[in-house]
Design a protein around this motif. Structure first.
Motif, short mmCIF file in Angstrom:
data_model
loop_
_atom_site.label_atom_id
_atom_site.label_comp_id
_atom_site.label_asym_id
_atom_site.label_seq_id
_atom_site.Cartn_x
_atom_site.Cartn_y
_atom_site.Cartn_z
N ALA A 94 -8.77 0.15 -1.31
CA ALA A 94 -8.65 -1.31 -1.39
C ALA A 94 -9.79 -1.99 -0.64
O ALA A 94 -10.34 -2.99 -1.12
N TYR A 95 -10.14 -1.47 0.52
CA TYR A 95 -11.24 -2.04 1.30
C TYR A 95 -12.56 -1.94 0.52
O TYR A 95 -13.31 -2.91 0.41
N ARG A 96 -12.83 -0.75 -0.05
CA ARG A 96 -14.06 -0.54 -0.81
C ARG A 96 -14.11 -1.46 -2.04
O ARG A 96 -15.13 -2.06 -2.34
N GLU A 124 -1.28 6.81 2.22
CA GLU A 124 -1.40 5.35 2.39
C GLU A 124 -2.78 4.98 2.95
O GLU A 124 -3.36 3.97 2.57
N LYS A 125 -3.32 5.81 3.81
CA LYS A 125 -4.65 5.57 4.38
C LYS A 125 -5.72 5.59 3.28
O LYS A 125 -6.66 4.79 3.31
N SER A 126 -5.55 6.48 2.30
CA SER A 126 -6.50 6.53 1.18
C SER A 126 -6.45 5.25 0.36
O SER A 126 -7.49 4.73 -0.05
N TYR A 141 0.83 -1.21 0.00
CA TYR A 141 0.00 0.00 0.00
C TYR A 141 0.87 1.26 0.00
O TYR A 141 0.51 2.25 -0.63
N ALA A 142 2.00 1.23 0.69
CA ALA A 142 2.88 2.40 0.73
C ALA A 142 3.42 2.72 -0.66
O ALA A 142 3.45 3.88 -1.09
#
Length: 130
Positions: free
Chosen positions: A55-57, A48-50, A37-38
């Motif tokens: 990815a979750y969505r 990275e949080k975005s 993700y980084a």
């Protein structure tokens, strides 16, 4: 805790193929290449949080349990086959039908235009032959 509802294709490969946004598809393609993700965040210019939220969505849309499962389901559904997706024409409509999906609005409109053009061409050929 309740079990999440699976809305995407089943692990056996059946069911509808969800439409992913450009960002979701970009994250999915990079995750399939093994990027973290980084690294994905740096390449796409996101935090990275975005990327984690995207990815979750995306995994939820595919009915996946995690990103690895999402890549697996996307491969099965043909989302990561490397070929460009066609939309808005006769070939796009035919691709939807071949995959057993309900055609999108753009492909339905493209199919109507294709059939209309073919009908006009048949009439012109008939007039020309007479």
């Amino acid at each position: 805790m309740s079990t999440p509802t699976v809305v995407g294709p089943s692990p056996s490969g059946g069911g509808p193929v969800p439409s992913l946004t450009d960002n979701e598809l970009a994250v999915l393609q990079r995750a399939a290449q093994g990027q973290t993700y980084a690294v994905i965040a740096r390449d796409l210019g996101f935090a990275e949080k975005s990327v984690t939220k995207i990815a979750y969505r995306m995994a939820r849309k595919l009915g996946a349990l995690n990103i690895t499962h999402a890549v697996f389901l996307a491969c099965r559904a043909g989302l990561l086959d490397g070929r460009p997706r066609r939309h808005g024409d006769h070939a796009g409509f035919a691709a939807h039908v071949y995959r057993g999906e309900e055609p999108c609005e753009a492909c339905l409109a493209g199919e109507r235009a294709y059939r209309r053009d073919r009908k006009v061409a048949r009439k012109a050929a008939k007039v020309h032959a007479a």
